[in-house]
Write a protein that holds these residues in place. Structure first.
Motif, mmCIF file in Angstrom:
data_model
loop_
_atom_site.group_PDB
_atom_site.id
_atom_site.type_symbol
_atom_site.label_atom_id
_atom_site.label_comp_id
_atom_site.label_asym_id
_atom_site.label_seq_id
_atom_site.Cartn_x
_atom_site.Cartn_y
_atom_site.Cartn_z
ATOM 1 N N UNK A 4 -28.247 59.131 58.713
ATOM 2 C CA UNK A 4 -29.265 58.085 58.580
ATOM 3 C C UNK A 4 -30.635 58.576 59.033
ATOM 4 N N UNK A 5 -30.652 59.293 60.155
ATOM 5 C CA UNK A 5 -31.929 59.827 60.658
ATOM 6 C C UNK A 5 -32.492 60.870 59.698
ATOM 7 N N UNK A 6 -31.618 61.729 59.164
ATOM 8 C CA UNK A 6 -32.077 62.771 58.242
ATOM 9 C C UNK A 6 -32.645 62.152 56.959
ATOM 10 N N UNK A 7 -32.003 61.126 56.437
ATOM 11 C CA UNK A 7 -32.521 60.460 55.237
ATOM 12 C C UNK A 7 -33.881 59.832 55.520
ATOM 13 N N UNK A 8 -33.991 59.174 56.665
ATOM 14 C CA UNK A 8 -35.278 58.573 57.017
ATOM 15 C C UNK A 8 -36.374 59.600 57.165
ATOM 16 N N UNK A 9 -36.085 60.734 57.797
ATOM 17 C CA UNK A 9 -37.100 61.781 57.940
ATOM 18 C C UNK A 9 -37.488 62.362 56.591
ATOM 19 N N UNK A 25 -39.089 55.215 58.190
ATOM 20 C CA UNK A 25 -38.920 54.765 59.577
ATOM 21 C C UNK A 25 -37.844 53.690 59.665
ATOM 22 N N UNK A 26 -37.864 52.740 58.729
ATOM 23 C CA UNK A 26 -36.861 51.674 58.734
ATOM 24 C C UNK A 26 -35.443 52.227 58.554
ATOM 25 N N UNK A 81 -30.746 52.323 60.439
ATOM 26 C CA UNK A 81 -29.475 52.997 60.159
ATOM 27 C C UNK A 81 -28.892 53.641 61.399
ATOM 28 N N UNK A 82 -29.743 54.341 62.142
ATOM 29 C CA UNK A 82 -29.260 54.956 63.373
ATOM 30 C C UNK A 82 -28.847 53.935 64.418
ATOM 31 N N UNK A 140 -11.853 61.560 66.382
ATOM 32 C CA UNK A 140 -12.182 61.528 64.955
ATOM 33 C C UNK A 140 -13.182 60.424 64.644
ATOM 34 N N UNK A 141 -12.941 59.219 65.189
ATOM 35 C CA UNK A 141 -13.873 58.109 64.950
ATOM 36 C C UNK A 141 -15.244 58.431 65.532
ATOM 37 N N UNK A 142 -15.271 59.004 66.727
ATOM 38 C CA UNK A 142 -16.548 59.355 67.345
ATOM 39 C C UNK A 142 -17.323 60.383 66.542
ATOM 40 N N UNK A 143 -16.623 61.383 66.014
ATOM 41 C CA UNK A 143 -17.304 62.415 65.222
ATOM 42 C C UNK A 143 -17.866 61.825 63.936
ATOM 43 N N UNK A 144 -17.077 60.944 63.282
ATOM 44 C CA UNK A 144 -17.535 60.339 62.019
ATOM 45 C C UNK A 144 -18.777 59.479 62.251
ATOM 46 N N UNK A 145 -18.752 58.647 63.307
ATOM 47 C CA UNK A 145 -19.900 57.774 63.578
ATOM 48 C C UNK A 145 -21.122 58.579 64.002
ATOM 49 N N UNK A 146 -20.922 59.627 64.793
ATOM 50 C CA UNK A 146 -22.054 60.473 65.182
ATOM 51 C C UNK A 146 -22.669 61.154 63.958
ATOM 52 N N UNK A 147 -21.815 61.586 63.023
ATOM 53 C CA UNK A 147 -22.326 62.202 61.798
ATOM 54 C C UNK A 147 -23.111 61.189 60.964
ATOM 55 N N UNK A 148 -22.659 59.932 60.949
ATOM 56 C CA UNK A 148 -23.380 58.904 60.206
ATOM 57 C C UNK A 148 -24.756 58.634 60.804
#
Length: 205
Positions: A31-36, A48-49, A54-55, A19-27
């Motif tokens: 972050x990458x999607x927001x930056x793009x 880019x920042x 964030x990633x 569960x923790x791994x899935x949540x952090x991977x989604x975060x």
């Protein structure tokens, strides 16, 4: 926490924080999607920042906190082994199994919810004391389930020993030939009870 193997000789318990791994991977993906998205709208430097920082920070948390823990109790090798694997490291800590006294559950009290972790108590050797199975506390009954499995597995040996002693008491005249073979040629005095037992009973016709 899951018991993946449970026999009288070997007990293996796994803890995988899916569960923790899935949540952090989604975060990381968020972050990458927001930056793009910001880069596509013209805010290239800010995008880019956001994507990189964030990633990177979320990935760092993933590497630190997402770890697989495995406990191996092996009676054949007198081995207690605690294995930990993260994204970059794999460690093993080994103790003598006969130093393991019991498993307990440590609880961290919270305002809304209590969390728990299983801890092993060693009563001998250089590492006597408490050894947590996991570095973090989690909710649910996983820690209790693991501790009950360890304590039940340890108690199984105590339940088996009286049966062996009872057999020796009920049959005192029969020598232990396995131990005699390991020691070498049996002395004549060790064979006398068996000879007396054979000739004192009538043979079938």
């Amino acid at each position: 926490m899951k018991i993946t193997h449970n026999t009288p000789e070997l007990l293996i318990i796994d803890s995988k924080p899916w569960l923790v791994g899935i949540i952090l991977a989604a975060m990381v993906l968020v972050a990458v999607a927001i930056g793009l998205g910001m880069m596509m709208s013209g805010e290239v430097l800010t995008g880019i920042l956001v994507a990189v920082l964030g990633g990177a920070f979320t990935g760092l948390f993933f590497a630190i906190f997402v770890r697989r823990n495995q406990l191996v109790l092996d009676r054949r090798d007198n081995r207690l082994e605690m294995r930990r694997r993260t994204l970059f490291r794999h460690t093993r800590v080994r103790h003598d199994l006969h130093h393991l006294r019991r498993a307990i559950v440590e609880t961290s009290r919270g305002d809304k919810q209590d969390t728990h972790r299983m801890t092993l108590e060693l009563d001998g050797g250089m590492d006597a004391g408490l050894h947590p199975f996991t570095a973090v506390y989690t909710s649910g009954r996983g820690a209790r389930r693991g501790a009950d499995a360890v304590n039940g597995w340890l108690a199984a040996v105590v339940r088996l020993r009286p049966a062996t002693a009872l057999n020796a008491t009920l049959n005192p005249e029969v020598p232990n030939f396995r131990s005699l073979i390991h020691r070498g040629s049996p002395p004549v005095s060790a064979l006398r009870p068996l000879v007396h037992l054979c000739f004192s009973r009538s043979l079938p016709i």
